[in-house]
Structure formats: C-alpha cells, structure tokens
Design an enzyme around this catalytic site. Structure first.
Site, PDB file in Angstrom:
ATOM      1  N   GLY A 208     -16.595  28.557  23.531  1.00 41.89           N
ATOM      2  CA  GLY A 208     -15.293  28.644  24.196  1.00 41.89           C
ATOM      3  C   GLY A 208     -14.333  29.601  23.548  1.00 41.89           C
ATOM      4  N   ASP A 222      -8.731  42.948  23.706  1.00 41.37           N
ATOM      5  CA  ASP A 222      -7.994  41.708  23.413  1.00 41.37           C
ATOM      6  C   ASP A 222      -7.087  41.922  22.205  1.00 41.37           C
ATOM      7  OD1 ASP A 222      -8.376  38.745  21.770  1.00 41.37           O
ATOM      8  OD2 ASP A 222      -7.619  38.746  23.831  1.00 41.37           O
ATOM      9  N   LYS A 226      -2.824  42.026  21.657  1.00 45.02           N
ATOM     10  CA  LYS A 226      -2.143  41.235  20.616  1.00 45.02           C
ATOM     11  C   LYS A 226      -1.340  42.132  19.672  1.00 45.02           C
ATOM     12  CE  LYS A 226      -5.603  37.580  20.885  1.00 45.02           C
ATOM     13  NZ  LYS A 226      -6.872  37.041  20.337  1.00 45.02           N
TER      14      LYS A 226
END
Ligand SMILES: NC(=O)C1=CN([C@@H]2O[C@H](COP(=O)(O)OP(=O)(O)OC[C@H]3O[C@@H](n4cnc5c(N)ncnc54)[C@H](O)[C@@H]3O)[C@@H](O)[C@H]2O)C=CC1
Ligand SMILES: N[C@@H](CC=O)C(=O)O
Length: 351
Positions: A208, A222, A226
């Site tokens: 997950g 990703d 950030k």
C-alpha cells in the site's frame, strides 16, 4: 459532545484506513479527541457513491465483497457522482484521497475547490491540489472561512509541515532536502538484498505504499510534487514542477548498487530545494550514492526524512513514516483534529 460529519472522496487504502480507525476506535476515539466523527458520504470510482445523513454503517462499507458496489446499501448508487455528493452532502469536512495526478492534479483540484466553495473544510493526502493549485485553494479557503489541510501530502503521517510551520518559528530556513518517497526507498533497500526492481515495486504495491501508477514513485514525479510543496510552504517560494529538475531511479542497476556498497555508499532518491544567495530557488530530484556516514544513509524501508538548513540551529532533521495506509489515514485524522481546533478557536474569539 461536538461532532464532525465527513465525506470520503475515494475509498482506497488511505480513506479506508481512516474509516477503520473511526470504526474500530469508536467512542474511545471520540473521548480522546473531544468530538464525535461520523462518515455520512463516500464516493469511489469502483464502488459508486453512498450518502446517509445519520451516518454510514462502516462495518458493512468496509467489508463489501469484491464486485459489489454501494448500490447494495441503503442510500447507495453504482456511480460516484463526486460533484453532486461534494456539493450536497451534510458533511462539514470533505476528505480527498483519490489518485494523485502529477500533470494537472485533476479531478482532485476540482473536488477541493467545490468543497471549499460549498462551505466544507478539506483535508487531503493528494499531492496534486497542494502542489499544483495550492495558492488558489488556500485563497478560496480563506474567502469562505474554511480550512484546507494537507499534512499527509508530504511524509504521510509524519507531521513535517506542522513541524516546519510551528516548531521552527523565527528561524530562517534556506534549504530543505531529504528522502521524500517511501516506495522508492523501500525498492532501493530491497535491491540491495538482490531483489529486482520490478519485484520490489510489486511488494511496495502490495504493502500500500505505491501510487496507482508506480512510475510516479520510481521516476520521481511524486518527489517532484513534494519538493514543490516544501519549497512553497517552507521557503516561501512560488515554484511549479517545471522548476524542479527530475531524475528517478529506474536507471540504477544491480551493478550500481553493488559498486556503491563496495565503496561504502547507498543509493537514495533525494528531493531538495534551496534559495541561493541571489534569492533564486534551485530544486532537484535525483538519485545520489550517499556515504554510509551521511545521516540519510540509514533511512530504510518506507521511512522518509527531511533536513532543514536554518540560520540559528544549523541542520534540523525530521524522520518518520513516509508511506503506509494506516500511517496516512492518521494524517487525515490529525488534520481533522486541527480543523476542529481552528473552529473552536474561531467560535471562542466571537464570544
Ligand atoms: N498510500 C500512501 O502511503 C500514501 C498515499 N498518499 C496519497 O493519498 C491518495 C490516496 O492514496 P491510496 O489510498 O493509497 O490510493 P488507492 O489507489 O488505494 O485509492 C485511491 C482511491 O481513489 C479512487 N478514485 C480515484 N479517482 C477517483 C475519482 N475521480 N472519483 C472517485 N474515486 C476515485 C479509486 O477508486 C481508489 O479506490 C493518493 O493521492 C496518494 O498519492 C499520500 C501519502 C501516502
Ligand atoms: N507513493 C508515495 C505515497 C506517499 O506519498 C510514497 O511511496 O511515498
């Protein structure tokens, strides 16, 4: 006792984890946080939509058999109806946890905008709205007297954004850098044991950690989002992903890993942003073979770490979970607690 009714947009790993926390901790949670929490709406691409003003039976919603949609439950439909649910729900807080779209942040940006404009506060772990429309959405929140919280958008449940904004007051922060993606850090660690990148990614997905499209984790988009969030939130910048050079880890071979180990080094994917002497922001995402003596070399698995370069304290580092369903579900809960505290303070000020 005060109560918050929440609407969950997206019912995947993270929002299910939040629902599990509410369902299993029940009255104990309410007693600990000082208010009750009820889920009154859920929408999801695969499961459809569900609205119950008296509260949804989370035990049933969390255990629907594969292939069964919310249409099987009272107040349910087989289609998501996101905009209708967001604008018409009796919830006072909307929780956005759908896929992060690193290109334009949609449809999550529209979900957040619609919620704020219809008088709901928002918490999200979705990096898209925060990195790609943060200034606009924060402005709309203020205009409508709502809160827009997004602690889980960087470092999951580790409160790095709150830390930076509340625990570093009076300091001048000139740079931030660190390990900002749990999946890629987990993958690099597994590759050090001889596992292939593909097998390690599959493990991260099963655990997950990974994005719906794990390319975002492996090729660095990703982390790029950030870095934008950290630069804009903490360095006072106004950058976009176009301002962040990006290189992922897909070109790192088992031979590179072995060569680094023999040289007393470990590969890490590092996101960084700093303000140079003439005020320009230099922002990058790149794999770096760190010496084992480097403070970030010991960061393993899905753990993340961010170092802040400050004028009065030197370097301050925060480390903790960077990914994980429950850890990120907690980030949403911490935002809801913060929203409640802001609302209580605002009500007190009006007395
Ligand atoms: N898993 C983690 O450790 C962390 C995840 N996040 C972010 O939180 C968000 C959710 O992550 P996960 O729950 O792990 O992902 P997930 O893939 O398990 O769940 C996302 C859910 O959103 C639903 N969805 C997608 N687009 C939708 C739409 N347009 N309308 C309605 N439902 C939609 C999907 O059906 C799925 O059930 C992502 O943006 C991710 O980047 C942030 C920090 C950590
Ligand atoms: N896929 C992301 C989830 C958290 O942002 C990661 O692995 O860090």
């Amino acid at each position: 006792m005060n109560r918050h009714d929440i609407a969950l947009i997206g019912f995947g790993g993270v929002n299910r984890a939040l629902a599990e926390i509410i369902h299993t901790r029940g009255q104990d949670l309410s007693d600990e946080i000082g208010f009750e929490l009820r889920v009154v709406a859920i929408t999801d691409l695969r499961l459809g939509s569900l609205m119950r003003t008296e509260g949804i039976d989370l035990g049933t919603a969390l255990t629907l058999p594969d292939g069964v949609t919310f249409a099987s439950m009272p107040g349910g439909a087989a289609v998501p109806q996101n905009d209708f649910v967001i604008r018409s729900t009796t919830a006072d807080i909307v929780v956005e946890a759908t896929y992060t779209n690193p290109v334009d942040g949609e449809p999550a940006v529209s979900h957040v905008r619609a919620a704020l404009q219809s008088g709901k506060s928002v918490t999200t772990t979705n990096k898209g709205p925060v990195a790609l429309a943060g200034a606009e959405l924060n402005r709309i929140a203020v205009e409508h007297g709502m809160r827009f919280e997004y602690e889980g958008s960087v470092m999951s449940g580790t409160p790095v954004l709150s830390f930076a904004s509340r625990v570093l007051p009076g300091l001048r922060v000139s740079g931030v850098q660190g390990i900002l993606n749990g999946t890629s850090n987990y993958v690099l660690g597994q590759m050090e044991t001889g596992m292939t990148l593909a097998d390690a990614v599959a493990e991260a997905q099963a655990l997950g950690y990974a994005e719906a499209d794990p390319t975002a984790d492996i090729e660095g988009s990703d982390v790029q989002l950030k870095v934008v969030i950290l630069a804009n939130e903490i360095l006072g910048a106004n950058i976009t992903t176009a301002d962040v050079e990006r290189q992922g880890i897909s070109r790192i071979t088992p031979e590179d890993i072995a060569e680094a180990a023999a040289d007393g080094r470990r590969w890490k994917l590092i996101g960084a942003a700093r303000r140079d002497p003439d005020g320009r922001i230099i922002a990058t995402v790149e794999p770096v073979a760190l010496p084992l003596t480097h403070p970030l070399a010991g960061i393993t698995g899905p753990t993340n770490a961010v170092s802040f370069d400050t004028d009065l304290l030197g370097t301050v580092t925060v480390s903790g979970p960077g990914a994980g369903r429950t850890e990120t579900g907690y980030a949403l809960l911490s935002d809801i607690i913060a929203i409640d505290a802001h609302q209580r303070a605002a009500a007190e000020a009006l007395r």
